[in-house]
Design a protein around this motif. Structure first.
Motif, mmCIF file in Angstrom:
data_model
loop_
_atom_site.group_PDB
_atom_site.id
_atom_site.type_symbol
_atom_site.label_atom_id
_atom_site.label_comp_id
_atom_site.label_asym_id
_atom_site.label_seq_id
_atom_site.Cartn_x
_atom_site.Cartn_y
_atom_site.Cartn_z
ATOM 1 N N LYS A 63 0.867 -1.359 0.076
ATOM 2 C CA LYS A 63 -0.077 -0.022 -0.113
ATOM 3 C C LYS A 63 0.831 1.173 0.026
ATOM 4 O O LYS A 63 0.251 2.471 -0.118
ATOM 5 N N GLU A 64 2.103 1.085 0.351
ATOM 6 C CA GLU A 64 2.998 2.432 0.223
ATOM 7 C C GLU A 64 3.333 2.900 -1.181
ATOM 8 O O GLU A 64 3.750 3.796 -1.380
ATOM 9 N N ILE A 65 3.338 1.662 -2.054
ATOM 10 C CA ILE A 65 3.569 2.194 -3.313
ATOM 11 C C ILE A 65 2.419 1.755 -4.355
ATOM 12 O O ILE A 65 2.814 2.320 -5.718
ATOM 13 N N ALA A 66 1.307 1.347 -3.935
ATOM 14 C CA ALA A 66 0.315 1.088 -4.824
ATOM 15 C C ALA A 66 -1.032 1.315 -4.327
ATOM 16 O O ALA A 66 -1.278 1.091 -3.142
ATOM 17 N N HIS A 67 -2.175 1.382 -5.240
ATOM 18 C CA HIS A 67 -3.344 1.063 -4.912
ATOM 19 C C HIS A 67 -4.220 0.131 -5.754
ATOM 20 O O HIS A 67 -3.511 -0.368 -6.617
ATOM 21 N N THR A 68 -5.263 -0.090 -5.195
ATOM 22 C CA THR A 68 -6.265 -1.117 -6.084
ATOM 23 C C THR A 68 -7.302 -0.641 -6.324
ATOM 24 O O THR A 68 -8.103 0.295 -5.434
ATOM 25 N N ASN A 78 -11.867 -9.801 -8.875
ATOM 26 C CA ASN A 78 -10.843 -9.043 -9.699
ATOM 27 C C ASN A 78 -10.116 -7.973 -8.769
ATOM 28 O O ASN A 78 -10.668 -7.322 -8.098
ATOM 29 N N ILE A 79 -8.629 -7.946 -8.730
ATOM 30 C CA ILE A 79 -7.974 -6.861 -8.222
ATOM 31 C C ILE A 79 -7.161 -6.403 -9.068
ATOM 32 O O ILE A 79 -6.180 -7.106 -9.374
ATOM 33 N N ALA A 80 -7.155 -4.876 -9.421
ATOM 34 C CA ALA A 80 -6.165 -4.520 -10.249
ATOM 35 C C ALA A 80 -5.453 -3.777 -9.163
ATOM 36 O O ALA A 80 -5.546 -3.113 -8.277
ATOM 37 N N VAL A 81 -4.107 -3.878 -9.419
ATOM 38 C CA VAL A 81 -2.878 -3.211 -8.760
ATOM 39 C C VAL A 81 -2.318 -2.151 -9.425
ATOM 40 O O VAL A 81 -1.812 -2.620 -10.649
ATOM 41 N N ILE A 82 -2.297 -0.966 -9.083
ATOM 42 C CA ILE A 82 -1.621 -0.030 -9.732
ATOM 43 C C ILE A 82 -0.529 0.956 -9.002
ATOM 44 O O ILE A 82 -0.820 1.475 -7.969
ATOM 45 N N PRO A 83 0.664 0.816 -9.547
ATOM 46 C CA PRO A 83 1.713 1.634 -8.632
ATOM 47 C C PRO A 83 1.312 3.189 -8.687
ATOM 48 O O PRO A 83 0.877 3.633 -9.900
ATOM 49 N N PHE A 100 -1.583 -4.354 -13.118
ATOM 50 C CA PHE A 100 -1.798 -5.753 -13.149
ATOM 51 C C PHE A 100 -3.271 -6.055 -12.865
ATOM 52 O O PHE A 100 -3.835 -5.221 -12.134
ATOM 53 N N ASN A 101 -4.008 -6.979 -13.242
ATOM 54 C CA ASN A 101 -5.177 -7.563 -12.893
ATOM 55 C C ASN A 101 -4.977 -8.917 -12.503
ATOM 56 O O ASN A 101 -4.642 -9.814 -13.150
ATOM 57 N N PHE A 102 -5.377 -9.203 -11.252
ATOM 58 C CA PHE A 102 -5.336 -10.421 -10.799
ATOM 59 C C PHE A 102 -6.903 -11.163 -10.635
ATOM 60 O O PHE A 102 -7.735 -10.321 -10.044
ATOM 61 N N VAL A 103 -7.172 -12.259 -11.251
ATOM 62 C CA VAL A 103 -8.284 -12.682 -10.997
ATOM 63 C C VAL A 103 -8.383 -14.008 -10.124
ATOM 64 O O VAL A 103 -7.476 -14.878 -10.118
ATOM 65 N N LEU A 104 -9.112 -14.000 -9.127
ATOM 66 C CA LEU A 104 -9.066 -14.986 -8.070
ATOM 67 C C LEU A 104 -10.245 -15.621 -8.262
ATOM 68 O O LEU A 104 -11.329 -15.340 -7.943
ATOM 69 N N SER A 139 -23.201 -15.524 -0.603
ATOM 70 C CA SER A 139 -22.429 -15.511 0.509
ATOM 71 C C SER A 139 -23.108 -14.519 1.637
ATOM 72 O O SER A 139 -23.578 -13.589 1.348
ATOM 73 N N LEU A 140 -23.032 -15.133 2.938
ATOM 74 C CA LEU A 140 -23.453 -14.122 3.974
ATOM 75 C C LEU A 140 -22.208 -13.466 4.507
ATOM 76 O O LEU A 140 -22.527 -12.395 5.312
ATOM 77 N N ALA A 141 -21.073 -13.592 4.045
ATOM 78 C CA ALA A 141 -20.088 -12.580 4.430
ATOM 79 C C ALA A 141 -19.948 -11.332 3.580
ATOM 80 O O ALA A 141 -19.828 -11.530 2.626
ATOM 81 N N VAL A 142 -19.831 -10.208 4.242
ATOM 82 C CA VAL A 142 -19.936 -9.032 3.374
ATOM 83 C C VAL A 142 -18.287 -8.681 3.234
ATOM 84 O O VAL A 142 -18.055 -8.049 2.221
ATOM 85 N N ASP A 143 -17.488 -9.052 4.196
ATOM 86 C CA ASP A 143 -16.155 -8.534 4.185
ATOM 87 C C ASP A 143 -15.231 -9.111 3.329
ATOM 88 O O ASP A 143 -14.225 -9.084 3.143
ATOM 89 N N LYS A 144 -15.966 -10.383 2.676
ATOM 90 C CA LYS A 144 -14.910 -11.046 1.646
ATOM 91 C C LYS A 144 -14.910 -10.704 0.316
ATOM 92 O O LYS A 144 -14.124 -11.071 -0.662
ATOM 93 N N HIS A 145 -15.751 -9.564 -0.088
ATOM 94 C CA HIS A 145 -15.881 -9.083 -1.318
ATOM 95 C C HIS A 145 -14.779 -8.453 -1.896
ATOM 96 O O HIS A 145 -13.871 -8.113 -1.270
ATOM 97 N N GLY A 146 -14.832 -8.115 -3.231
ATOM 98 C CA GLY A 146 -13.513 -7.324 -3.907
ATOM 99 C C GLY A 146 -12.958 -6.315 -3.154
ATOM 100 O O GLY A 146 -11.866 -6.491 -3.188
ATOM 101 N N LYS A 147 -13.588 -5.332 -2.861
ATOM 102 C CA LYS A 147 -13.239 -4.228 -2.062
ATOM 103 C C LYS A 147 -12.129 -4.688 -0.857
ATOM 104 O O LYS A 147 -11.236 -4.052 -0.587
ATOM 105 N N SER A 148 -12.758 -5.440 -0.130
ATOM 106 C CA SER A 148 -12.010 -5.857 1.056
ATOM 107 C C SER A 148 -10.793 -6.674 0.641
ATOM 108 O O SER A 148 -9.856 -6.707 1.395
#
Length: 101
Positions: free
Chosen positions: A4-9, A19-24, A65-69, A80-89
């Motif tokens: 997080k010190e050098i990139a955002h998602t 999907n998680i995009a990582v952008i420096p 980068f784009n990471f597909v999980l 899912s009953l879990a709110v915290d497991k989704h993309g932004k988290s």
């Protein structure tokens, strides 16, 4: 140093994948991330929730980068009953990864 010190998602989810995009912040960090932030490392980082593997897509033209999980949302957002497991988290969790300097 944490990622997080050098990139955002930017993130998204569809069905049972995320999907998680990582952008420096600075393009000069892209080559180091390209070497370090492999699909295998991201898969290991999410090994407790990602059961279908991770694919990394390199976007050299925009230094991102784009990471597909696959199989990472416990059956899918709507099941899912879990709110915290989704993309932004997951994107925020990945930014906590320790990376070499």
């Amino acid at each position: 140093m944490k990622l997080k010190e050098i990139a955002h998602t930017r993130t998204g989810d569809k069905g049972n994948m995320s999907n998680i995009a990582v952008i420096p912040y600075d393009e000069k960090d892209y080559p180091m991330l390209k070497e370090f932030l492999t699909a295998e490392k991201v898969e290991e980082f999410f090994s407790q929730i990602c059961f279908g593997g991770v694919k990394r897509y390199e976007l050299d033209n925009i230094c991102a980068f784009n990471f597909v999980l696959e199989d990472s949302l416990g059956g899918g957002v709507t099941r899912s009953l879990a709110v915290d497991k989704h993309g932004k988290s997951l994107g925020m969790a990945l930014l906590e990864m320790e990376i070499k300097e």
